[in-house]
Motif scaffolding. Structure first.
Motif, PDB file in Angstrom:
ATOM      1  N   SER A 200     -58.676   5.514  65.039  1.00 30.13           N
ATOM      2  CA  SER A 200     -59.344   4.487  64.311  1.00 30.13           C
ATOM      3  C   SER A 200     -59.492   4.841  62.811  1.00 30.13           C
ATOM      4  CB  SER A 200     -60.757   4.060  64.949  1.00 30.13           C
ATOM      5  OG  SER A 200     -61.448   5.236  64.892  1.00 30.13           O
ATOM      6  N   LEU A 201     -59.452   5.957  62.428  1.00 31.70           N
ATOM      7  CA  LEU A 201     -59.711   6.417  61.241  1.00 31.70           C
ATOM      8  C   LEU A 201     -58.574   7.058  60.346  1.00 31.70           C
ATOM      9  CD1 LEU A 201     -63.416   8.092  61.778  1.00 31.70           C
ATOM     10  CD2 LEU A 201     -62.905   5.968  60.654  1.00 31.70           C
ATOM     11  N   LEU A 202     -57.578   7.754  61.201  1.00 36.15           N
ATOM     12  CA  LEU A 202     -56.335   8.422  60.826  1.00 36.15           C
ATOM     13  C   LEU A 202     -55.027   7.757  60.915  1.00 36.15           C
ATOM     14  CD1 LEU A 202     -57.420  12.028  62.225  1.00 36.15           C
ATOM     15  CD2 LEU A 202     -58.172  11.066  59.943  1.00 36.15           C
ATOM     16  N   THR A 203     -54.145   7.986  60.349  1.00 39.19           N
ATOM     17  CA  THR A 203     -52.775   7.342  60.516  1.00 39.19           C
ATOM     18  C   THR A 203     -52.344   8.231  61.780  1.00 39.19           C
ATOM     19  OG1 THR A 203     -51.600   9.366  59.161  1.00 39.19           O
ATOM     20  CG2 THR A 203     -52.403   7.303  58.029  1.00 39.19           C
ATOM     21  N   GLN A 204     -51.289   7.827  62.370  1.00 37.23           N
ATOM     22  CA  GLN A 204     -50.873   8.172  63.590  1.00 37.23           C
ATOM     23  C   GLN A 204     -50.287   9.617  63.330  1.00 37.23           C
ATOM     24  OE1 GLN A 204     -47.604   5.878  65.314  1.00 37.23           O
ATOM     25  NE2 GLN A 204     -47.017   7.440  66.720  1.00 37.23           N
ATOM     26  N   ARG A 205     -49.727   9.984  62.057  1.00 35.07           N
ATOM     27  CA  ARG A 205     -49.349  11.510  62.119  1.00 35.07           C
ATOM     28  C   ARG A 205     -50.555  12.291  61.894  1.00 35.07           C
ATOM     29  NH1 ARG A 205     -45.132  14.229  63.241  1.00 35.07           N
ATOM     30  NH2 ARG A 205     -43.463  13.382  61.915  1.00 35.07           N
ATOM     31  N   GLU A 206     -51.517  11.828  61.240  1.00 36.20           N
ATOM     32  CA  GLU A 206     -52.762  12.597  61.037  1.00 36.20           C
ATOM     33  C   GLU A 206     -53.359  13.010  62.089  1.00 36.20           C
ATOM     34  OE1 GLU A 206     -53.699  10.980  56.312  1.00 36.20           O
ATOM     35  OE2 GLU A 206     -54.823  10.140  58.281  1.00 36.20           O
ATOM     36  N   ALA A 207     -53.537  11.833  63.222  1.00 37.77           N
ATOM     37  CA  ALA A 207     -54.248  11.928  64.485  1.00 37.77           C
ATOM     38  C   ALA A 207     -53.281  13.099  65.338  1.00 37.77           C
ATOM     39  CB  ALA A 207     -54.191  10.483  65.367  1.00 37.77           C
ATOM     40  N   ILE A 222     -47.351  24.067  63.313  1.00 36.57           N
ATOM     41  CA  ILE A 222     -47.037  22.521  63.512  1.00 36.57           C
ATOM     42  C   ILE A 222     -46.071  21.982  62.652  1.00 36.57           C
ATOM     43  CG2 ILE A 222     -48.375  20.220  62.740  1.00 36.57           C
ATOM     44  CD1 ILE A 222     -51.141  21.828  63.047  1.00 36.57           C
ATOM     45  N   ALA A 223     -45.805  22.630  61.540  1.00 40.39           N
ATOM     46  CA  ALA A 223     -44.620  22.313  60.829  1.00 40.39           C
ATOM     47  C   ALA A 223     -43.341  22.570  61.508  1.00 40.39           C
ATOM     48  CB  ALA A 223     -44.548  22.896  59.593  1.00 40.39           C
ATOM     49  N   GLY A 224     -43.168  23.576  62.173  1.00 43.20           N
ATOM     50  CA  GLY A 224     -42.128  23.786  63.014  1.00 43.20           C
ATOM     51  C   GLY A 224     -41.906  22.700  64.179  1.00 43.20           C
ATOM     52  N   LYS A 225     -42.841  22.451  64.775  1.00 43.83           N
ATOM     53  CA  LYS A 225     -42.952  21.505  66.045  1.00 43.83           C
ATOM     54  C   LYS A 225     -42.801  20.189  65.460  1.00 43.83           C
ATOM     55  CE  LYS A 225     -45.937  23.984  69.611  1.00 43.83           C
ATOM     56  NZ  LYS A 225     -44.589  23.722  70.633  1.00 43.83           N
ATOM     57  N   THR A 232     -46.650  19.898  53.810  1.00 42.08           N
ATOM     58  CA  THR A 232     -46.734  18.592  53.935  1.00 42.08           C
ATOM     59  C   THR A 232     -48.050  18.398  55.087  1.00 42.08           C
ATOM     60  OG1 THR A 232     -44.531  17.899  53.693  1.00 42.08           O
ATOM     61  CG2 THR A 232     -46.037  16.386  55.244  1.00 42.08           C
ATOM     62  N   VAL A 233     -47.906  19.490  56.115  1.00 41.52           N
ATOM     63  CA  VAL A 233     -48.944  19.708  57.187  1.00 41.52           C
ATOM     64  C   VAL A 233     -50.432  19.813  56.466  1.00 41.52           C
ATOM     65  CG1 VAL A 233     -49.621  20.958  58.995  1.00 41.52           C
ATOM     66  CG2 VAL A 233     -47.579  20.610  58.732  1.00 41.52           C
ATOM     67  N   LYS A 234     -50.286  20.841  55.407  1.00 38.97           N
ATOM     68  CA  LYS A 234     -51.669  21.088  54.583  1.00 38.97           C
ATOM     69  C   LYS A 234     -52.131  19.894  53.856  1.00 38.97           C
ATOM     70  CE  LYS A 234     -50.423  25.782  53.794  1.00 38.97           C
ATOM     71  NZ  LYS A 234     -50.227  27.147  52.820  1.00 38.97           N
ATOM     72  N   VAL A 235     -51.344  18.988  53.201  1.00 40.57           N
ATOM     73  CA  VAL A 235     -51.599  17.987  52.840  1.00 40.57           C
ATOM     74  C   VAL A 235     -52.273  16.921  53.816  1.00 40.57           C
ATOM     75  CG1 VAL A 235     -50.874  15.689  51.635  1.00 40.57           C
ATOM     76  CG2 VAL A 235     -49.961  18.039  50.882  1.00 40.57           C
ATOM     77  N   HIS A 236     -51.735  16.702  55.058  1.00 41.67           N
ATOM     78  CA  HIS A 236     -52.141  15.918  56.101  1.00 41.67           C
ATOM     79  C   HIS A 236     -53.406  16.337  56.569  1.00 41.67           C
ATOM     80  CE1 HIS A 236     -48.936  12.979  56.712  1.00 41.67           C
ATOM     81  NE2 HIS A 236     -48.051  13.962  57.147  1.00 41.67           N
ATOM     82  N   ARG A 237     -53.559  17.835  56.814  1.00 44.10           N
ATOM     83  CA  ARG A 237     -54.959  18.350  57.044  1.00 44.10           C
ATOM     84  C   ARG A 237     -56.127  17.976  56.333  1.00 44.10           C
ATOM     85  NH1 ARG A 237     -54.139  24.144  60.079  1.00 44.10           N
ATOM     86  NH2 ARG A 237     -56.576  23.924  60.126  1.00 44.10           N
TER      87      ARG A 237
END
Length: 279
Positions: A200-207, A222-225, A232-237
């Motif tokens: 409800s608060l995050l994008t699908q990728r962020e969730a 996470i990046a590998g998976k 990019t993962v760090k930006v999402h986090r």
């Protein structure tokens, strides 16, 4: 192990056998294990297929703030329990240290283990094996100092004895032979709520990334998976933490635990109900 210890253990192990199919079996078995691997608390949990875990027995030699399987655990924290996840994977029967079941390379493995341990405890050893109906049994012991390698080896040595007695005790337990439909439905609700956590608060990728962070995965893992860069993962986090008004993995874990106690029947994002509560 000297002769006096050996004699004492054979006495308590015989008492455990004598208590099979009685209400005192767990305490007798716990006393036998404690003689060889001293601990402060023990628990036996069943992991039935497609159901929430079932607490069978527990015993503590010290006062704990809450049960091993308090409301937060059954409300959803079990989905992050490495023993539960190992049972889902059909892990080989045996003895396992909690820390060693957390993914290799996971950032903050010690932190995640600490979050999953009862308050004040520092280490956990457990055994896992399936019963005839596919339900996994999990016996766990914990204490406030780390277990030694020698103690782990001792638990491994008595594992066949433990497994044989536990199978006799719980293979015929009606709670495991006929899982209540309410437990099956509650597990579905919890699973849906976890899958929707943050939606409800995050994008699908962020969730998606938030769920992987909860499981202890580092940014490179996470990046590998997800086949994206670690940057990019760090930006999402960073966006996840900003949107949820938190600043660390530990706060994310606490938010998950607290919000999962408020899930609704629809299994929607538990954060919706959590943030609606005043104060």
């Amino acid at each position: 192990m000297d002769n006096s210890i050996s004699k004492s253990w054979f006495q308590v192990s015989a008492q455990a056998i004598e208590q099979l199919h009685t209400a005192d079996f767990f305490l007798a078995l716990d006393a036998a294990v404690n003689q060889l691997v001293p601990n402060l608390a023990a628990i036996c949990i069943a992991f039935p297929p497609d159901s929430r875990p079932l607490l069978l027995e527990e015993h503590s030699r010290v006062e704990l703030p809450e049960s091993f399987t308090g409301s937060a655990y059954l409300a959803g924290a079990y989905l992050l329990d490495p023993y539960y996840l190992a049972a889902l994977r059909g892990i080989e029967p045996g003895c396992y240290r909690l820390l060693n079941l957390i993914p290799e390379g996971a950032k903050g493995r010690e932190f995640l283990a600490e979050c999953l341990l009862p308050s004040g405890m520092a280490d956990e050893l457990g055994i896992l094996f399936p019963l005839n109906n596919g339900t996994y049994l999990h016996w766990s012991i914990t204490r406030n100092v780390a277990f030694s390698d020698e103690e782990f080896e001792m638990l491994e040595a008595i594992f066949p004895w433990l497994r044989a007695l536990m199978q006799q005790q719980w293979d015929v337990d009606n709670r495991l032979l006929d899982i209540a439909s309410t437990e099956l439905e509650l597990h579905k609700q919890v699973r849906r709520a976890f899958d929707n956590f943050g939606s409800s608060l995050l994008t699908q990728r962020e969730a998606e990334i938030a769920q992987m962070v909860l499981a202890g995965y580092s940014s490179p893992l996470i990046a590998g998976k997800l086949e994206i860069s670690a940057e990019t993962v760090k930006v999402h986090r960073r966006h996840i933490y900003e949107k949820l008004d938190i600043s660390s993995q530990s706060e994310l874990f606490a938010l998950f635990i607290n919000s999962m106690t408020m899930i609704g029947a629809a299994g929607s994002d538990p954060l919706e109900a959590y943030y609606r509560v005043p104060g």
